[in-house]
Motif scaffolding. Structure first.
Motif, PDB file in Angstrom:
ATOM      1  N   GLN A  32      71.706  22.351  36.260  1.00 24.21           N
ATOM      2  CA  GLN A  32      71.197  22.543  37.629  1.00 24.21           C
ATOM      3  C   GLN A  32      71.100  21.254  38.439  1.00 24.21           C
ATOM      4  OE1 GLN A  32      67.608  24.562  36.559  1.00 24.21           O
ATOM      5  NE2 GLN A  32      68.904  25.792  35.210  1.00 24.21           N
ATOM      6  N   LEU A  33      72.076  20.373  38.217  1.00 26.33           N
ATOM      7  CA  LEU A  33      72.091  19.137  39.000  1.00 26.33           C
ATOM      8  C   LEU A  33      73.431  18.974  39.711  1.00 26.33           C
ATOM      9  CD1 LEU A  33      70.301  16.549  36.731  1.00 26.33           C
ATOM     10  CD2 LEU A  33      69.524  17.445  38.907  1.00 26.33           C
ATOM     11  N   GLY A  34      74.130  20.083  39.899  1.00 23.17           N
ATOM     12  CA  GLY A  34      75.452  20.055  40.496  1.00 23.17           C
ATOM     13  C   GLY A  34      75.516  19.297  41.814  1.00 23.17           C
ATOM     14  N   GLU A  35      74.442  19.373  42.589  1.00 21.76           N
ATOM     15  CA  GLU A  35      74.486  18.752  43.921  1.00 21.76           C
ATOM     16  C   GLU A  35      74.133  17.273  43.895  1.00 21.76           C
ATOM     17  OE1 GLU A  35      72.007  21.523  46.035  1.00 21.76           O
ATOM     18  OE2 GLU A  35      73.439  23.027  45.324  1.00 21.76           O
ATOM     19  N   MET A  36      73.720  16.778  42.743  1.00 23.86           N
ATOM     20  CA  MET A  36      73.273  15.385  42.666  1.00 23.86           C
ATOM     21  C   MET A  36      74.382  14.452  42.177  1.00 23.86           C
ATOM     22  SD  MET A  36      70.074  15.587  43.415  1.00 23.86           S
ATOM     23  CE  MET A  36      68.825  16.852  43.595  1.00 23.86           C
ATOM     24  N   SER A  37      75.607  14.992  41.999  1.00 22.88           N
ATOM     25  CA  SER A  37      76.623  14.232  41.279  1.00 22.88           C
ATOM     26  C   SER A  37      76.994  12.904  41.940  1.00 22.88           C
ATOM     27  CB  SER A  37      77.868  15.077  41.071  1.00 22.88           C
ATOM     28  OG  SER A  37      78.363  15.498  42.311  1.00 22.88           O
ATOM     29  N   ALA A  38      76.821  12.780  43.253  1.00 21.66           N
ATOM     30  CA  ALA A  38      77.222  11.539  43.921  1.00 21.66           C
ATOM     31  C   ALA A  38      76.101  10.505  43.949  1.00 21.66           C
ATOM     32  CB  ALA A  38      77.692  11.845  45.336  1.00 21.66           C
ATOM     33  N   ARG A  39      74.936  10.889  43.469  1.00 18.77           N
ATOM     34  CA  ARG A  39      73.809   9.949  43.537  1.00 18.77           C
ATOM     35  C   ARG A  39      73.831   8.951  42.397  1.00 18.77           C
ATOM     36  NH1 ARG A  39      68.399  12.969  45.503  1.00 18.77           N
ATOM     37  NH2 ARG A  39      69.328  14.204  47.166  1.00 18.77           N
ATOM     38  N   LYS A  40      73.048   7.896  42.578  1.00 18.36           N
ATOM     39  CA  LYS A  40      72.829   6.935  41.508  1.00 18.36           C
ATOM     40  C   LYS A  40      71.596   7.377  40.720  1.00 18.36           C
ATOM     41  CE  LYS A  40      75.938   3.644  42.130  1.00 18.36           C
ATOM     42  NZ  LYS A  40      75.740   2.438  42.922  1.00 18.36           N
ATOM     43  N   PRO A  41      71.547   7.064  39.422  1.00 19.50           N
ATOM     44  CA  PRO A  41      70.405   7.494  38.609  1.00 19.50           C
ATOM     45  C   PRO A  41      69.041   7.110  39.203  1.00 19.50           C
ATOM     46  CG  PRO A  41      72.089   6.588  37.204  1.00 19.50           C
ATOM     47  CD  PRO A  41      72.563   6.378  38.615  1.00 19.50           C
ATOM     48  N   SER A  42      68.983   5.940  39.865  1.00 21.83           N
ATOM     49  CA  SER A  42      67.695   5.486  40.386  1.00 21.83           C
ATOM     50  C   SER A  42      67.190   6.378  41.521  1.00 21.83           C
ATOM     51  CB  SER A  42      67.808   4.046  40.873  1.00 21.83           C
ATOM     52  OG  SER A  42      68.807   3.960  41.862  1.00 21.83           O
ATOM     53  N   GLN A  43      68.084   7.221  42.065  1.00 19.42           N
ATOM     54  CA  GLN A  43      67.668   8.102  43.157  1.00 19.42           C
ATOM     55  C   GLN A  43      67.165   9.450  42.640  1.00 19.42           C
ATOM     56  OE1 GLN A  43      71.591   7.537  44.934  1.00 19.42           O
ATOM     57  NE2 GLN A  43      70.582   7.084  46.861  1.00 19.42           N
TER      58      GLN A  43
END
Lengths: 361, 296
Positions: free
Chosen positions: A129-140
């Motif tokens: 359930q993190l499909g939309e977070m793929s372009a983020r950096k881990p710190s975000q």
């Protein structure tokens, strides 16, 4: 490929010892983890559970002994050559990569084509359930989200065994409970063995098929949660798992023990007469009543004493009952209509013959 | 009406006052440093920039009345372009060699126990305890035609070594002089590295080399950039080492600037060259802040 004829265990550890200089971190342990099992390694910090996990991962090499994964000896094979993946304690995500690059890292290392790696990584991220977070950096991401990324990053490689090093340790209570359920169902769906290191006995009980309890580098007991809880192998296990009363005693004969205050109790044990033992008695297994109200059938497993203190918990009441100089914790019923006691009351306590358990010192 | 407003203790006023107070304290503490830098750094720097637009008069003095870009135009001269190119190449070479030598060492340093680290760090700094000039003369002895290096090659039957007064000697000297400036920032960034991230890479199937390339080096980039700038900038404008080890045969930027001020007595050209050099340095520093200085 395999040397044992019948079903091969996912991980076979035999006679493994790990020394760091003079310190023995893991002391001659034998362990077999079945394929598809949710296996917990439980113990206080410094007990050697993480070292054992790291040896399975290949991040440490054993000083002695043999370690097999699906029948293949992996003793000193580097981590990149083992069919296992790890979810690290603080996730150890690559801070300079996006979430998608983090998850596809393992596939890229197996020289999967960039596009295919990305699409499989994306699928795995959708699964957690993190499909939309793929372009983020881990710190975000929040702690819980980072945890899922770490999980996806390991699982995308389809490991034969997934190793988890206190994966829920950094999450708050509510999130931890959610993730417990999620991990459990994920493991059931994938059918892969999960080897899970934790110091939280409730977490281990709630999630695992089997638990290995370790202390000071030694493996103390391996078994399903109910066995560990009800039939602890020794004093340490009894004390570490859940709340319990440990009453020091001496074996009188095969059916009786004598407490340090002289009270004689019926408690069968395999130990020789004269052995000093401890009787483990869970607070919730003890009944409390007015003095002399002990039912006849429990007469041999009862004691009399005085209520020392009362703690109201809402769903239950905790009493500390003083029997001579022995303090006994008793968890009483708090439902309406049950007799409640207050400090100073004279009471009888009794328990079922099967609920005590005698352990050697 | 105004008094009522100023004395009112609304939460907003209080937080503003707190902010003001903090800023004032910060300023007071930084004041000595600010003042020192302003008087002894910014002001002379301004003078240099001003002089670069002035004109040299016939007597070797400088006229501040006539403002022009002549000095900068003169920099676009074949000879000076060669000097710039040569200085740039040698500085770049020095930086690359320092990086290649310092990275493995810093990695080694960062993976030792604290006690060993401190001992090794002291060894890195020991050269600073002796005079830079003296150390350069020591190299001159080492590399001289009857020095130990040459003796050794003669003994091995390789003949005399003539390194002294060549670009090789300059680069050797510069690498020697500036290596600690590369090691220290590299060590600092490698030391902060979360080693479990490297373990994670290995666990995910990366070989040792892949881990280095994909994880270790990208994560130590701030140190790589900081160290490179700290080595490149002083190498680019170096004066002492090229003079002593290059024997002045090879005119580099530092020597050129000195000769403009002292021998040619053409202060405007010297000032213009310095200004260009500073602009290059400033550009590199900006690059650092944009690429490496951001937190990962």
């Amino acid at each position: 490929m395999t040397d044992s004829g019948n079903t091969t265990a996912a991980v076979t550890i035999s006679g493994i010892t790990k020394r760091f200089g003079d310190v023995v971190a893991v002391d001659n342990i034998d362990l077999e983890i079945a394929d598809g099992e949710f296996f917990a390694m439980l113990g206080p910090s410094g007990c050697g559970k993480t070292t054992t996990l790291r040896m399975i991962a290949g991040l440490e090499f054993p000083s002695e002994g043999s370690l097999k994964i699906f029948g293949d000896e992996v003793g000193t094979l580097p981590p990149n050559k083992r069919p296992v993946n790890t979810v690290f304690q603080n996730y150890a995500l690559f801070p300079h990569m996006t979430v998608l690059d983090n998850v596809s890292f393992g596939l890229r290392m197996q020289s999967t084509k960039k596009r295919e790696a990305a699409s499989r990584a994306q699928e795995m991220l959708d699964l957690v359930q993190l499909g939309e977070m793929s372009a983020r950096k881990p710190s975000q991401l929040s702690g819980g989200q980072q945890q899922r990324v770490a999980l996806a990053r390991a699982l995308v490689n389809k490991p034969k065994v997934l190793l988890l090093d206190e994966p829920l340790g950094a999450l708050d209570l509510k999130l931890r409970q959610e993730m417990q359920t999620e991990l459990k169902s994920l493991q059931r769906n994938l059918g892969v063995s999960f080897v899970f290191v934790t110091h939280d006995q409730e977490e281990a009980m709630a999630m695992s098929d089997r638990i290995a309890v370790m202390n000071e580098g030694k493996l103390l007991q391996v078994g399903p949660p109910s066995e560990i809880y009800e039939r602890p192998a020794n004093r340490f296990v009894a004390d570490f798992i859940g709340q319990t009363n440990l009453l020091d005693a001496t074996v009188e004969d095969e059916d009786h023990i004598i407490l340090t205050n002289g009270d004689r109790l019926r408690a069968p044990s395999p130990h020789r007469p004269g052995t000093s033992v401890a009787m483990s008695l869970r607070p919730e297994a003890i009944s409390i009543g007015e003095r002399g109200s002990t039912p006849a059938e429990h007469e041999a497993t009862s004691l009399v004493g005085q209520v020392e203190s009362v703690t109201y918990l809402g769903h239950a009441i905790d009493y500390v009952v003083k029997i001579g100089w022995i303090d006994l914790e008793v968890r009483g019923d708090a439902t309406a209509g049950t007799r409640r006691f207050s400090a100073g009351d004279s009471v009888s306590v009794w328990w079922d013959r099967t609920s005590d358990w005698v352990v050697a010192d | 009406m105004t008094t009522a407003q100023t004395t009112e203790l609304s939460p907003k006023n209080l937080s503003d006052a707190n902010e003001r107070n903090k800023r004032r304290q910060g300023f007071l503490m930084a004041f000595p440093a600010y003042a020192y830098l302003l008087i002894f750094f910014a002001f002379p720097l301004g003078i240099v920039v001003v002089y670069s637009f002035a004109t040299r008069n016939r007597f070797g003095g400088t006229d501040l009345s006539d403002w022009n870009f002549d000095s900068y135009i003169r920099l676009n001269d074949e000879v000076l372009r060669n000097i710039l190119f040569r200085s740039f190449t040698l500085a770049l070479l020095t930086t690359v060699i320092c990086l290649l030598v310092a990275y493995p060492f810093s990695y080694f340093l960062a993976t030792r126990t604290p006690t060993i680290r401190n001992v090794l760090l002291v060894f890195v700094m020991i050269p600073f305890w002796s005079n830079f000039l003296v150390r350069n003369y020591a190299w001159r002895v080492l590399l001289g035609s009857d020095g130990p290096v040459s003796r050794l090659t003669e003994l091995l039957g390789l003949g005399e070594t003539r390194i002294l007064f060549t670009p090789t000697a300059i680069v050797l000297g510069l690498v020697y002089g500036f290596l600690p400036f590369m090691i220290l920032p590299l060590y600092a960034s490698l030391e902060r590295l979360d080693w479990s991230v490297l373990e994670a890479a290995r666990d995910l199937g990366a070989t040792g080399f892949q881990t280095l390339r994909k994880v270790t080096i990208p994560l130590s980039m701030p140190g790589v950039i900081a160290g490179s700038i700290l080595v490149f900038i002083p190498s680019f404008g170096a004066f002492v080492t090229p003079e002593i080890l290059g024997g002045g045969r090879e005119v580099l930027l530092g020597s050129f600037i000195v000769s403009q001020f002292l021998e040619a007595r053409n202060w405007p050209v010297g000032a213009a060259t310095s200004t260009v050099l500073m602009a290059v340095m400033l550009a590199s520093a900006l690059l650092y802040f944009r690429k490496g200085g951001r937190t990962l």
